[in-house]
Structures are given as structure tokens and as C-alpha cells.
Design an enzyme around this catalytic site. Structure first.
Site, PDB file in Angstrom:
ATOM      1  N   SER A  99      39.642  45.007  40.489  1.00 41.57           N
ATOM      2  CA  SER A  99      38.911  44.235  41.343  1.00 41.57           C
ATOM      3  C   SER A  99      39.475  43.852  42.730  1.00 41.57           C
ATOM      4  CB  SER A  99      38.602  43.020  40.685  1.00 41.57           C
ATOM      5  OG  SER A  99      39.786  42.393  40.084  1.00 41.57           O
ATOM      6  N   ASP A 168      39.575  36.428  35.411  1.00 38.40           N
ATOM      7  CA  ASP A 168      39.636  37.612  34.322  1.00 38.40           C
ATOM      8  C   ASP A 168      41.277  37.685  33.531  1.00 38.40           C
ATOM      9  OD1 ASP A 168      39.536  40.035  33.227  1.00 38.40           O
ATOM     10  OD2 ASP A 168      39.693  41.156  35.116  1.00 38.40           O
TER      11      ASP A 168
END
Length: 285
Positions: A99, A168
Site C-alpha cells: 500500500s 491494516d
């Protein structure tokens, strides 16, 4: 079970998560004012798909590699594949961007990313990846603590009214993580009310998530949208059957844009009994 090790890179969970992150970034880029992104559990930022552990699990083969072979995909999935291929040789997928790498590729001149990683080896790799990139700050620290330290965001004299927080965590003790996630989202919304917050979560058996859904639906967001992809039937507590993204303060009409994306991912990556879900836990106001 830790869902963030590199040998899971490019699996169906990564695909879902990163497609949605890129869609959120596109919504932010629709306006000229700069934005700030906080990635609380960033990992090392880039993963080799040819590594021994990655090859052993074969998860990329049923995730990003399978998707890349499909034609006629919706525009957000095409954009995602282009972003993944950007750091690879032509016609080859040797590495998968995490990410922070995908976010960094999307930043404009005035936009900023703060990427946090607690594990020392991962944080060192992340710092090396972004050496010399003034738009990215890497923090070797706990991501939950970074929410209090870095929000509301300010870089030098610049304050950011808009942006994204990506949460996350590794879910090593899955049920223990949910209260931490809920509190982290509440902290984000209190400190930076104008931000979008995106939370990734694993799905083994969906019914076990109902208490978590109820708790996050009560948070003071302008809307809470759940987007989920189950590539296996929802009947095994022993494997990762799917995953979801909770989106707080999502951009206008994101649900309409996501509907064909989830349908396409279901068709491309799903095994018999696969399913997808797009639902408002808290309707937009």
C-alpha cells in the site's frame, strides 16, 4: 495468524484492499487542494513474488496473476493493474507493491504520505525504498500510536483538511484486534473529522463479525460502507475465506463505482461458492 507477511503478497485480500485504496485516492485527486495519507501498518512496501515463501503459498497465482489474465475489466481494476505493473519489467510481474508504494506512486507534488511500521526489519526496508522521496515520511513506530501523534496532519507550515487513513493491522490475535481497530477509527474521526478512514479486515466466518459491525456502525462518521469479497464459501474457520474493507466518510457515489468492481473480482478470483457484499452499515448523511 498474521495476514500481512510478504509471502501472502498479491493474494485476493491484497487485490481488494489496493483496488479500493486507489479508488479513494482518485476521489481525493479530483480536487486541486493537497491531501495527506497515513498508512498505520505499512509493511516493507514491496514484495518479491518469486521468493521461496511466496512460491510455496501460490497465493499470487490465484490473486493478482489470475486477475491480470482477465479481459474486459472495469476501469478501476485496469488502473490497479497498471499501478502494480509500474514497478515491474514489461510483460512481467516480479514484485508486488504494498500500500505505501501504491500510494506514493499516486501522490502529486503537494500531497504527503506518512507510512508507519513497527517491525524493525520491515521498517528498515521501507525507509530504504523511499530514500530521497520528499513526499514520503517513514516512521518506525506503532501505527495506533501514530494516530495520536500525527493527526490532524501538519507538515511544516502546511495543514491538510483532506486525506485518508489506512488501518491494516496484522490480526495476529484476531478477536483482540477488533476493539483496537474500533478505538483507532474513533480517534481518527475525533482528531481529523474530514478524513476518509479505510480499515481492512479478514473474513473466516462472516457471522462472527456481527458484534464488530455493530460497534463501528455507531461511530460518528458521515457514512460507513462495507465492501467484502469471499473467494471461498463462508463455512471454514481455518482459512482466510475472504476479506473486507470498512470505509468511513467514503466519497460520494463510491458504492455505485464499487458494485461492478466487486462483481468482476468475484467472477475473476472466486472459487465455487464465492460471494461478494456491498452494504451500508451506516447510511450516508
Amino acid at each position: 495468524m498474521n495476514y500481512r507477511h510478504g509471502f501472502h503478497a498479491g493474494n485476493h485480500a491484497d487485490v481488494l484492499k489496493h483496488v479500493i485504496v486507489l479508488m479513494l485516492l482518485e476521489a481525493l485527486k479530483a480536487k486541486p487542494s493537497p491531501f495527506f495519507v497515513l498508512d498505520t501498518h505499512a509493511g516493507r512496501g514491496r514484495y518479491l513474488l518469486g521468493g521461496e515463501q511466496s512460491q510455496r503459498t501460490g497465493e499470487a497465482a490465484t490473486g493478482i496473476l489470475r486477475l491480470a489474465a482477465h479481459k474486459g475489466l472495469p476501469a478501476p481494476l485496469k488502473a490497479y493493474l497498471q499501478a502494480v505493473k509500474a514497478g515491474n519489467p514489461v510483460d512481467a510481474l516480479l514484485a508486488y507493491p504494498g500500500s505505501p508504494m501504491l500510494v506514493a506512486q499516486a501522490l502529486r507534488e503537494g500531497d504527503r504520505l506518512a507510512a508507519c511500521e513497527l517491525q524493525a526489519e520491515e521498517a528498515q526496508a521501507l525507509k530504504a525504498l523511499f530514500t530521497g522521496d520528499a513526499k514520503v515520511a517513514v516512521h518506525a513506530r506503532d501505527g495506533y500510536g501514530a494516530i495520536k501523534a500525527l493527526l490532524p496532519p501538519r507538515v511544516g507550515q502546511d495543514r491538510f483538511a483532506r486525506g485518508l487513513v489506512l488501518i491494516d493491522p496484522p490480526y495476529e490475535a484476531q478477536q483482540d484486534e477488533y476493539p483496537l481497530v474500533r478505538d483507532a477509527v474513533a480517534e481518527c474521526l475525533q482528531r481529523w473529522p474530514g478524513a476518509m478512514v479505510a480499515v481492512w479486515y479478514p473474513i473466516k466466518q462472516r457471522r462472527t463479525l456481527q458484534p464488530f459491525y455493530r460497534r463501528v456502525a455507531s461511530l460518528p462518521a458521515k457514512g460507513v460502507l462495507a465492501a467484502e469479497l469471499l473467494v471461498h464459501p463462508d463455512d471454514s474457520p481455518l482459512r482466510l475465506n475472504g476479506s473486507g474493507m470498512l470505509l468511513f466518510n467514503p466519497p460520494w457515489q463510491l458504492d455505485q463505482a464499487l458494485a461492478p468492481v466487486l462483481k468482476a473480482l468475484d467472477a475473476a478470483l472466486g472459487e465455487p461458492g464465492a460471494s461478494h457484499l456491498l452494504t451500508w452499515l451506516r447510511p450516508p448523511v
